[in-house]
Design a protein around this motif. Structure first.
Motif, PDB file in Angstrom:
ATOM      1  N   ARG A 108      44.948  43.558  40.392  1.00 60.63           N
ATOM      2  CA  ARG A 108      45.630  44.848  40.463  1.00 60.63           C
ATOM      3  C   ARG A 108      45.790  45.305  41.911  1.00 60.63           C
ATOM      4  O   ARG A 108      44.955  44.992  42.749  1.00 60.63           O
ATOM      5  CB  ARG A 108      44.824  45.906  39.696  1.00 60.63           C
ATOM      6  CG  ARG A 108      45.546  47.230  39.559  1.00 60.63           C
ATOM      7  CD  ARG A 108      44.710  48.212  38.781  1.00 60.63           C
ATOM      8  NE  ARG A 108      45.473  49.426  38.479  1.00 60.63           N
ATOM      9  CZ  ARG A 108      44.982  50.470  37.851  1.00 60.63           C
ATOM     10  NH1 ARG A 108      43.737  50.465  37.432  1.00 60.63           N
ATOM     11  NH2 ARG A 108      45.731  51.534  37.619  1.00 60.63           N
ATOM     12  N   ASP A 109      46.881  46.012  42.176  1.00 60.55           N
ATOM     13  CA  ASP A 109      47.154  46.683  43.451  1.00 60.55           C
ATOM     14  C   ASP A 109      47.675  45.706  44.505  1.00 60.55           C
ATOM     15  O   ASP A 109      46.909  44.937  45.109  1.00 60.55           O
ATOM     16  CB  ASP A 109      45.911  47.406  43.974  1.00 60.55           C
ATOM     17  CG  ASP A 109      46.275  48.465  45.020  1.00 60.55           C
ATOM     18  OD1 ASP A 109      47.331  48.327  45.666  1.00 60.55           O
ATOM     19  OD2 ASP A 109      45.511  49.432  45.169  1.00 60.55           O
ATOM     20  N   ILE A 110      48.961  45.769  44.729  1.00 60.97           N
ATOM     21  CA  ILE A 110      49.619  44.907  45.711  1.00 60.97           C
ATOM     22  C   ILE A 110      49.078  45.158  47.115  1.00 60.97           C
ATOM     23  O   ILE A 110      49.048  44.262  47.964  1.00 60.97           O
ATOM     24  CB  ILE A 110      51.156  45.127  45.666  1.00 60.97           C
ATOM     25  CG1 ILE A 110      51.902  43.915  46.220  1.00 60.97           C
ATOM     26  CG2 ILE A 110      51.564  46.382  46.385  1.00 60.97           C
ATOM     27  CD1 ILE A 110      51.966  42.770  45.279  1.00 60.97           C
ATOM     28  N   SER A 165      32.462  40.948  40.372  1.00 58.06           N
ATOM     29  CA  SER A 165      32.454  42.049  41.335  1.00 58.06           C
ATOM     30  C   SER A 165      33.781  42.815  41.325  1.00 58.06           C
ATOM     31  O   SER A 165      33.800  44.030  41.509  1.00 58.06           O
ATOM     32  CB  SER A 165      32.174  41.506  42.738  1.00 58.06           C
ATOM     33  OG  SER A 165      33.098  40.477  43.068  1.00 58.06           O
ATOM     34  N   ARG A 166      34.881  42.112  41.113  1.00 54.82           N
ATOM     35  CA  ARG A 166      36.191  42.775  41.072  1.00 54.82           C
ATOM     36  C   ARG A 166      36.381  43.497  39.746  1.00 54.82           C
ATOM     37  O   ARG A 166      36.934  44.597  39.704  1.00 54.82           O
ATOM     38  CB  ARG A 166      37.293  41.728  41.286  1.00 54.82           C
ATOM     39  CG  ARG A 166      38.714  42.291  41.251  1.00 54.82           C
ATOM     40  CD  ARG A 166      38.981  43.225  42.391  1.00 54.82           C
ATOM     41  NE  ARG A 166      40.368  43.676  42.404  1.00 54.82           N
ATOM     42  CZ  ARG A 166      40.764  44.888  42.751  1.00 54.82           C
ATOM     43  NH1 ARG A 166      39.882  45.798  43.143  1.00 54.82           N
ATOM     44  NH2 ARG A 166      42.046  45.203  42.746  1.00 54.82           N
ATOM     45  N   LYS A 171      37.393  48.322  35.762  1.00 58.90           N
ATOM     46  CA  LYS A 171      36.963  48.003  34.405  1.00 58.90           C
ATOM     47  C   LYS A 171      38.055  48.247  33.367  1.00 58.90           C
ATOM     48  O   LYS A 171      38.319  47.398  32.517  1.00 58.90           O
ATOM     49  CB  LYS A 171      35.717  48.811  34.048  1.00 58.90           C
ATOM     50  CG  LYS A 171      34.472  48.381  34.810  1.00 58.90           C
ATOM     51  CD  LYS A 171      33.254  49.200  34.378  1.00 58.90           C
ATOM     52  CE  LYS A 171      32.015  48.764  35.146  1.00 58.90           C
ATOM     53  NZ  LYS A 171      30.819  49.557  34.767  1.00 58.90           N
ATOM     54  N   THR A 172      38.695  49.399  33.408  1.00 57.75           N
ATOM     55  CA  THR A 172      39.692  49.738  32.388  1.00 57.75           C
ATOM     56  C   THR A 172      40.868  48.777  32.425  1.00 57.75           C
ATOM     57  O   THR A 172      41.329  48.282  31.388  1.00 57.75           O
ATOM     58  CB  THR A 172      40.201  51.176  32.583  1.00 57.75           C
ATOM     59  OG1 THR A 172      39.086  52.077  32.534  1.00 57.75           O
ATOM     60  CG2 THR A 172      41.206  51.546  31.504  1.00 57.75           C
ATOM     61  N   ILE A 177      43.527  43.903  29.704  1.00 54.13           N
ATOM     62  CA  ILE A 177      44.079  42.547  29.808  1.00 54.13           C
ATOM     63  C   ILE A 177      43.293  41.584  28.922  1.00 54.13           C
ATOM     64  O   ILE A 177      43.880  40.768  28.193  1.00 54.13           O
ATOM     65  CB  ILE A 177      44.072  42.075  31.269  1.00 54.13           C
ATOM     66  CG1 ILE A 177      45.078  42.894  32.074  1.00 54.13           C
ATOM     67  CG2 ILE A 177      44.393  40.589  31.367  1.00 54.13           C
ATOM     68  CD1 ILE A 177      44.994  42.678  33.556  1.00 54.13           C
ATOM     69  N   VAL A 178      41.960  41.671  28.961  1.00 45.86           N
ATOM     70  CA  VAL A 178      41.124  40.807  28.127  1.00 45.86           C
ATOM     71  C   VAL A 178      41.448  41.023  26.646  1.00 45.86           C
ATOM     72  O   VAL A 178      41.591  40.060  25.879  1.00 45.86           O
ATOM     73  CB  VAL A 178      39.632  41.065  28.404  1.00 45.86           C
ATOM     74  CG1 VAL A 178      38.766  40.373  27.357  1.00 45.86           C
ATOM     75  CG2 VAL A 178      39.258  40.593  29.799  1.00 45.86           C
ATOM     76  N   THR A 179      41.595  42.270  26.241  1.00 48.15           N
ATOM     77  CA  THR A 179      41.929  42.583  24.848  1.00 48.15           C
ATOM     78  C   THR A 179      43.288  42.011  24.474  1.00 48.15           C
ATOM     79  O   THR A 179      43.458  41.424  23.397  1.00 48.15           O
ATOM     80  CB  THR A 179      41.922  44.107  24.617  1.00 48.15           C
ATOM     81  OG1 THR A 179      40.633  44.632  24.936  1.00 48.15           O
ATOM     82  CG2 THR A 179      42.266  44.441  23.173  1.00 48.15           C
TER      83      THR A 179
END
Length: 555
Positions: A108-110, A165-166, A171-172, A177-179
């Motif tokens: 996440r985050d360019i 660590s990332r 977390k959200t 993505i995992v879900t």
């Protein structure tokens, strides 16, 4: 901005493999949340500032050695999805493994990515043709990408590897993505299993059906109220009500339920069949009234096309069927993803514009230990085998008990069995019903009750009495179409490693041709001594097999 040779080298490499991402990164500002620490081995370690405290994303002692531990823990080959990039130290060791078919990197985050490639040379990762970066994409975009680009027949199993660590700092985002990935993996695995079993048969059946499909001219009239009959035991007690309802409703029978209806003096308006196996012919031993349309998947057994003249073909999800519908003759699309003919019948009812759909004999279980309603194909089949040592009842129970997931439940004074597969069918049917516009009523029976959301607001769909469901015009005769398809298949560029990049660099039409080959390739991978073949050999062998089959049919 002063010259930054590390950034310039990274952007130059990225521009060759992903120009769009390179442009976004080049235009982005560095993230104020990222700082860099020096490891004991003099390597830059990215750290994320949390409340002003730098949280390192890799080991501050030796990030390379830490990365090598990932390789020792995750020994799986196949399609690897890395959640969190950090400095890429945990990804680099996997580049040396030839068994890894694809590497998908998600973060996440360019701006964070920009900060990292300003300080760490990641060209070895960027230039590996197996690697794809997805930065700043939401869960829906990522799952859509995987669905379009993950082919198990080439890539093997999909495995996610997390940079802990990332993930702790986002977390959200990563949980969504995992879900999303978990929700699509099981359907992909199920689809692979089905393709491995039936991929060859789908293709061959479709080829043999082309001559008949070219001449099919009937269309189906729309219907506002439709009864769908399945072959569950409840159908026996529902036939009397069906006779009454039949007077003012369109009766759509599944092929399995047809013998029960005919033996009860009920003639349906239409029959649908989707199974590609020859056993489908057993459903028609009682005959098919000559005036009743028979709706067939293009991949149905060719023997069914001899049952009558009123044949109506549709396209399901098979790649070659879709290609036919796009390039040769347009066929209505019927959803067969539910895995059973009742689900496909409901899809057809929706295509016919139904506002009300009544379900009969769709039990998703074995009430009283019975598998099908009387007079369906199993009855004469098992009667032909029974003797005094193995009566018909034993054969029926053996048919049910063969499923290891069989479970039994009491229902009042009686009982019923169900299986994981039947429950999966039920769940998919419920999803289709609750997403569609018709009002659905399940007739009272002994089977499982469907969970139908009757209070859910559904989109208004006007009933168009004059609209017919029809097959489109033929662009050329079937022989000319097959010759053209063969030439396109012969002229495809030679495959190279990795297959994901080979497919990516093909033109849209070239990629489309190869995709029509995937079900057959899946079958050949599993059942034709090609399990150990590399992907380029598999594609070439599949092409050779296809061309031989087409030559035989044309001759």
């Amino acid at each position: 901005m002063p010259d930054n040779p590390v950034l310039e080298r990274n952007l130059l490499a990225l521009s060759s493999y992903d120009p769009a991402l390179s442009a976004l990164v080049g235009a982005a500002e560095p993230s104020p949340e990222i700082t860099f620490l020096q490891s004991k081995t003099n390597l830059p370690v990215p750290a994320q500032l949390i409340n002003g405290i730098p949280i390192p994303l890799h080991s501050k002692f030796d990030p390379v050695r830490e990365g090598e531990k990932y390789l020792s823990v995750y020994r799986e080959a196949g399609y690897l999805v890395f959640l969190g990039f950090g400095g890429g130290y945990h990804i680099t060791p996997f580049l040396s493994r030839s068994e890894v078919s694809n590497i998908l990197i998600i973060d996440r985050d360019i701006r964070v990515f920009r900060s990292i490639i300003e300080h760490i040379d990641i060209r070895s990762i960027i230039i590996d043709p197996r690697v794809t970066f997805l930065i700043d994409m939401d869960a829906g975009q990522i799952t859509d990408f995987i669905l379009k680009h993950y082919f198990p027949v080439f890539a093997g199993n999909l495995k996610t590897i997390s940079l802990g660590s990332r993930l702790n700092t986002e977390k959200t985002y990563f949980q969504e993505i995992v879900t999303g990935i978990k929700n699509i993996i099981n359907p992909i695995a199920d689809d692979y299993t089905v393709q491995a079993r039936f991929g060859r048969k789908w293709f061959i059946n479709t080829l043999f059906n082309l001559a008949v499909a070219e001449k099919s001219t009937i269309s189906l009239k729309p219907a506002e109220k439709i009864i769908i009959t399945g072959a569950g035991p409840s159908l026996e007690t529902q036939v009397t009500r069906i006779k009454r309802m039949r007077r003012e409703m369109f009766l759509l029978a599944t092929d399995t339920s047809l013998p029960t209806l005919l033996s009860s003096g009920i003639s349906p308006d239409c029959v649908i069949s989707i199974d590609c196996q020859q056993i489908s012919y057993l459903h028609f031993f009682a005959g098919l009234p000559p005036d009743i349309p028979l709706v067939l998947d293009l991949a149905s057994p060719p023997i069914l096309t001899r049952l009558g003249k009123n044949l109506f073909f549709f396209s399901s999800g098979h790649p070659f069927s879709q290609y036919l519908s796009q390039t040769w003759r347009s066929f209505p699309r019927i959803d067969t993803s539910g895995g059973n003919v009742s689900h496909a019948a409901f899809s057809l009812a929706c295509e016919l514009g139904a506002r009300q759909v009544y379900l009969a004999g769709i039990d998703f279980s074995y009430p009283d230990g019975k598998s099908y309603s009387r007079d369906t194909y199993l009855y004469p089949y098992f009667h032909s085998f029974e003797n005094r040592f193995f009566p018909c009842e034993s054969l029926f129970f053996s048919f049910i008990a063969g499923d290891k997931t069989l479970s039994k439940e009491k229902t009042g004074r009686t009982f019923r069995y169900t299986t994981h597969q039947l429950l999966n069918y039920k769940e998919k049917m419920e999803s289709a019903i609750n997403d569609a516009s018709p009002q659905v009523v399940q007739l009272d029976g002994k089977g499982l009750s469907l969970s139908i959301d009757h209070d859910k607001a559904k989109p208004e769909k006007p009933f168009l009495m004059k609209t017919l469901l029809a097959q489109g015009p033929v662009s050329t005769d079937w022989r000319s179409f097959l010759r053209d398809y063969s030439e396109k298949l012969k002229n495809l560029p030679p495959p190279f490693h990795p297959i994901s990049k080979y497919l990516y660099h093909l033109s849209r039409s070239e990629r489309q041709i190869w995709i029509t080959q995937l079900p057959a390739a899946t079958y050949l991978r599993e059942y034709a001594d090609l399990k150990e073949s590399d992907n380029t050999e598999l594609l070439n062998k599949t092409r050779e097999w296809t061309l031989r089959v087409i030559r035989r049919i044309l001759q």
